[in-house]
Design a protein around this motif. Sequence first.
Motif, short mmCIF file in Angstrom:
data_model
loop_
_atom_site.label_atom_id
_atom_site.label_comp_id
_atom_site.label_asym_id
_atom_site.label_seq_id
_atom_site.Cartn_x
_atom_site.Cartn_y
_atom_site.Cartn_z
N PHE A 218 0.81 -1.21 0.00
CA PHE A 218 0.00 0.00 0.00
C PHE A 218 0.85 1.27 0.00
N PHE A 219 1.78 1.38 0.94
CA PHE A 219 2.49 2.64 1.09
C PHE A 219 3.35 2.97 -0.13
N THR A 220 4.00 1.94 -0.67
CA THR A 220 4.83 2.17 -1.86
C THR A 220 3.98 2.73 -3.01
N VAL A 221 2.87 2.05 -3.28
CA VAL A 221 2.01 2.47 -4.38
C VAL A 221 1.36 3.81 -4.06
N PHE A 222 0.94 3.96 -2.81
CA PHE A 222 0.28 5.21 -2.43
C PHE A 222 1.17 6.42 -2.71
N PHE A 223 2.42 6.38 -2.26
CA PHE A 223 3.27 7.57 -2.41
C PHE A 223 3.50 7.90 -3.88
N ASN A 224 3.68 6.88 -4.72
CA ASN A 224 3.86 7.15 -6.14
C ASN A 224 2.59 7.71 -6.77
N SER A 225 1.48 7.11 -6.43
CA SER A 225 0.21 7.54 -7.00
C SER A 225 -0.13 8.97 -6.56
N PHE A 226 0.14 9.27 -5.30
CA PHE A 226 -0.08 10.61 -4.75
C PHE A 226 0.78 11.63 -5.49
N GLN A 227 2.06 11.32 -5.61
CA GLN A 227 2.98 12.22 -6.31
C GLN A 227 2.53 12.42 -7.77
N GLY A 228 2.17 11.31 -8.40
CA GLY A 228 1.74 11.37 -9.81
C GLY A 228 0.49 12.21 -9.98
N ALA A 229 -0.47 12.04 -9.07
CA ALA A 229 -1.73 12.77 -9.18
C ALA A 229 -1.50 14.27 -8.99
N ARG A 230 -0.48 14.62 -8.19
CA ARG A 230 -0.21 16.04 -7.98
C ARG A 230 0.64 16.63 -9.10
N ASP A 231 1.30 15.75 -9.84
CA ASP A 231 2.28 16.19 -10.82
C ASP A 231 1.68 16.42 -12.20
N VAL A 232 0.37 16.21 -12.35
CA VAL A 232 -0.26 16.33 -13.67
C VAL A 232 -0.04 17.74 -14.23
N ASP A 233 0.38 17.81 -15.48
CA ASP A 233 0.69 19.08 -16.13
C ASP A 233 -0.56 19.97 -16.20
N ALA A 234 -0.48 21.14 -15.56
CA ALA A 234 -1.63 22.05 -15.51
C ALA A 234 -2.03 22.50 -16.91
N ASN A 235 -1.06 22.62 -17.81
CA ASN A 235 -1.37 23.03 -19.18
C ASN A 235 -2.23 21.99 -19.89
N VAL A 236 -1.90 20.72 -19.67
CA VAL A 236 -2.66 19.66 -20.34
C VAL A 236 -4.10 19.64 -19.80
N ILE A 237 -4.25 19.87 -18.49
CA ILE A 237 -5.60 19.94 -17.92
C ILE A 237 -6.36 21.11 -18.52
N ALA A 238 -5.70 22.28 -18.59
CA ALA A 238 -6.35 23.47 -19.17
C ALA A 238 -6.75 23.19 -20.61
N ASN A 239 -5.86 22.54 -21.35
CA ASN A 239 -6.14 22.21 -22.75
C ASN A 239 -7.39 21.33 -22.84
N ALA A 240 -7.44 20.29 -22.00
CA ALA A 240 -8.58 19.39 -22.03
C ALA A 240 -9.88 20.15 -21.73
N ARG A 241 -9.82 21.02 -20.73
CA ARG A 241 -11.03 21.78 -20.37
C ARG A 241 -11.49 22.64 -21.55
N LEU A 242 -10.54 23.30 -22.20
CA LEU A 242 -10.93 24.17 -23.31
C LEU A 242 -11.40 23.37 -24.52
N LEU A 243 -10.91 22.14 -24.65
CA LEU A 243 -11.39 21.30 -25.75
C LEU A 243 -12.80 20.78 -25.46
N GLY A 244 -13.25 20.97 -24.22
CA GLY A 244 -14.64 20.61 -23.92
C GLY A 244 -14.79 19.54 -22.85
N ALA A 245 -13.69 19.14 -22.19
CA ALA A 245 -13.78 18.06 -21.21
C ALA A 245 -14.41 18.55 -19.92
#
Lengths: 275, 281
Positions: free
Chosen positions: A148-175
């Motif tokens: 659990f802890f090994t996977v948790f820390f990676n998943s947590f880090q990954g979820a926080r590390d998502v590129d804000a530009n890509v999220i903004a792009n997705a939103r503007l494309l209609g997501a």
Amino acid sequence: MSAVTGQRLRTATGRAWVPAVQLGLLLVLLGAWQLAVSTRSISVFFFGSPAGTWRELYGWIRHGTVQGSLWQQAWVTLQETLIGFGVGVACGVLAGLALGRITWLARVFTLYVGTLNAVPRIVLGSVFVIWFGLGMASKVALAIVLVFFTVFFNSFQGARDVDANVIANARLLGAGRWSVFRHVVLPSTFSWIIASLRVAFGLAITGAVVGELIGATQGLGLLIAQSQANIDPDGVYAGLVVTTVLAVVAEGFITLLERRLLRWKPRRQTPAAAV
Amino acid sequence: MRASAVSPETPPAPTGPPLLGLRALTKRFTDPAGRERTVVADFELEVAPGEFCVLIGPSGCGKSTVLSMVAGLEQPSAGEVLVDKVPLAGTDPRTGFVFQQDAVFPWKTVLANVAAGPRFRGVGRREAARQAGDWITRVGLEGFEQHYPHQLSGGMRKRVALAQTFVNRPGLLLMDEPFSALDAQTRQIMAGELLALWESLGASVLFVTHDLEEAIALADRVVVLTARPAAVKREFVIDLPRPRAPREIRFLPRFAQLHEEIWTALSDEVHTAYAQATAAG
């Protein structure tokens, strides 16, 4: 195009010597060990020998172990490992995504997770034997906690590390929120999660085997513990060999999964990739 | 003439490109030291339907912040953005945005990247793939449908970003220094292709850059911004003929004349921005 293929061929043939050297090195080490035992430079009683380990292993395969057939023991350990791995990964991924994407959850729980992570978790094995008994449940629980802890820390880090530009792009494309999660957050986090699976599987096996060492009625860990009690180093080694084979096969499957899920990533040309 | 290039299956949006109005748009934020900084101050601008408007200003003057507010990605501290005279709330489906950095989905193939917009907007899988294929051809990427972005050059990834944005047929196109990461030759080629696509699409464009030649080559109107906080300093109408070829237009005497005029207005701000940056550093 043909130039690229040519290059690949050349590197492939250029590396053919690597496995040969690897095998040679192993044979030299085992040979030196066997020689040291035969010439009585080291005591076979305490250190065992490669030949003795092979005899023990062969005996287990042909005639079974004290506990029953070797396959029975390996299957018990494998089941504990797989269930522990599956549940641990699922919980780690979910918790990591939740805390990584929901700020107030992270604020509340980060302290707890950090503290729990500081606990030497392998000791929990003793507690689990008391709680869940000598059966498979206590080993599964230990594997889950380790994974659990090994996977948790990676998943947590990954979820926080998502590129804000890509999220903004997705939103503007209609997501909408769900599409952003499914098409951006999840795939982006996946590369972090998959990186942790290899280590996590090793920990799942460790959890299962250590759990069996602490107290069990079946499993490879029990075989190892009994050999240790009989001062039979060859038996301990034989148990280790079987465990290692399980781990290596599982690692092969994880590599396949990684290739499939991370096709979109550039392959790194590092010497480590050849190992 | 170029309008005939629009394929008959994808009719233009029922309403034409919108009128964009920025009214006393202001953005303040608190810096790490706790001081309040004004990045954009009382920004007033109008972009006519179908107009190609370029904002030019020194690096770090707040141009991108203006664009983020128009896109609905950031909330203004004061003032408002009007699209066809209606105040903007959040992102608007008519808006298309091309980012400075790579913002395509690295885990999707070229085809899936371009089809993403229609898919997000509820278009069926098959129809989305057909529209995407159409735009992939129009940006010159046929044969690369199944490639992943990392397998493409910077210029090709930018084409993916253009196709990804254009497939939604945006009425309002916002571009934040889209070609600044490309080498000079590729940048000129992309500017030419952008103009051809825009002429066939007919969107209102707000394009941010700090490259004056690029600004003149593309724009109907160049708006020079002040150093931080960003406000409109002067506007210049670019009366060069269309359709334009950005690579050749640079040799017209009128181009040189406009370049000289605008540079005079811009250079003071560049110097001020430079002084600000060195003082802050």
